[in-house]
Enzyme design. Structure first.
Site: not given
Length: 320
Positions: A120, A56
């Site tokens: 992830h 992110y």
């Protein structure tokens, strides 16, 4: 804000979780001082679960969140981050990289221990590698006392069964699913949720707004949903507006009431967002929703019925 047990982990997480991707400037530029106020306000209002990732904002989310958490006692929050994804098309699930990644995340976050570390978006990698290399590397870190729970995340629901079919109980502690426990898509409950619960895996639901589909402003231009789904979502937003309501609020109130979910993650970066989401969540959890809100929810479900459980591909074809 009520807390719920997260599978076998021993952790209790707030029913509403703080998704920290916006802190990385993923959706818009952010004011770090406002971000810090938002994080502290979230803790004041009972949110104890914070989720981030080095992906992110190219590590910015972790760095900003770490600074925002300064001054808050460590026992006041459950901190989750991820390994394996480092850019839109940059993945590395090797044992060496994920071990290094955990150390780097702890440094950016300013902590010596991570409560949860998740692989992830594993659909972009080899499930065989996740099972034989990535998860064992994280379990070693767990045994060394550097991390707590170990998890997996991704969009296609089949990845959860594909992994669980190949690991023993206790290897995977947490599963984070997104866009499959929403007003337009409840497919998480079609077998996958029960399978995970049977294995004592804690389940986190992310993106109750379906990556922006279920918001008044609509999704970003790059959203991968098919046009039919986008069209129905626009109709839902217009209907909400005509009834004097906000589609995002309705979407959150629907998702957070679904059974079997430990926490529902919502991206936040301002005090206003935190307070609005907490108010909406508590109204839903405490049965304080107005009758009109229930009526509109049913109407929205009808509008979205033609595209119920419609999704989009993500990652390698064999993982969809």
């Amino acid at each position: 804000m009520p807390t719920r047990p997260l599978g076998r982990t021993g952790l209790r997480v707030s029913a509403l979780g703080f998704g920290a991707s916006p802190l990385g400037g993923v959706f818009a530029d952010v004011d770090e001082s406002e971000c810090k106020r938002a994080v502290h306000r979230a803790v004041e209002l009972g949110i104890n679960f914070f989720d981030t990732s080095p992906f992110y904002g190219a590590t910015k989310s972790e760095s900003v969140l770490g600074r925002c958490l300064e001054g808050i006692p460590r026992e006041k929050y459950v901190l989750a981050t991820k390994v394996g994804r480092y850019g839109p098309n940059r993945f590395d699930f090797s044992a060496g990289k994920v071990t290094e990644s955990v150390q780097e995340s702890m440094k950016r976050l300013g902590v010596e221990y991570l409560d949860i570390v998740q692989c992830h978006d594993i659909e972009f990698g080899s499930i065989k590698q996740i099972v034989s290399e990535t998860l064992p590397a994280l379990k070693r870190l767990q045994e060394e006392g550097k991390i707590g729970a170990v998890g997996i995340t991704g969009l296609p629901l089949r990845i959860f069964r594909d992994v669980m079919d190949q690991v023993n109980d206790g290897v995977v502690d947490v599963a984070l699913s997104y866009c499959h426990c929403t007003l337009n898509d409840t497919s998480l409950a079609d077998g996958t949720l029960r399978m995970l619960q049977t294995r004592s895996v804690g389940v986190i639901n992310a993106s109750p707004f379906s990556m922006g589909l279920l918001t008044p402003a609509g999704p970003p231009s790059w959203h991968p949903a098919p046009e039919e789904l986008k069209s129905c979502a626009r109709a839902a937003a217009e209907h909400c507006s005509s009834r004097g309501m906000n589609l995002a609020r309705a979407a959150l109130q629907f998702s957070i009431r679904q059974e079997g979910i430990a926490s529902t993650l919502v991206g936040m970066a301002t005090v206003q967002e935190v307070e609005a989401n907490v108010q909406a969540a508590l109204a839903a959890l405490n049965s304080d929703m107005m009758q009109m809100e229930f009526d509109v929810e049913k109407e929205l479900i009808d509008i979205l019925a033609p595209v119920k459980n419609v999704t989009w591909p993500s990652g390698r074809p064999e993982n969809n």
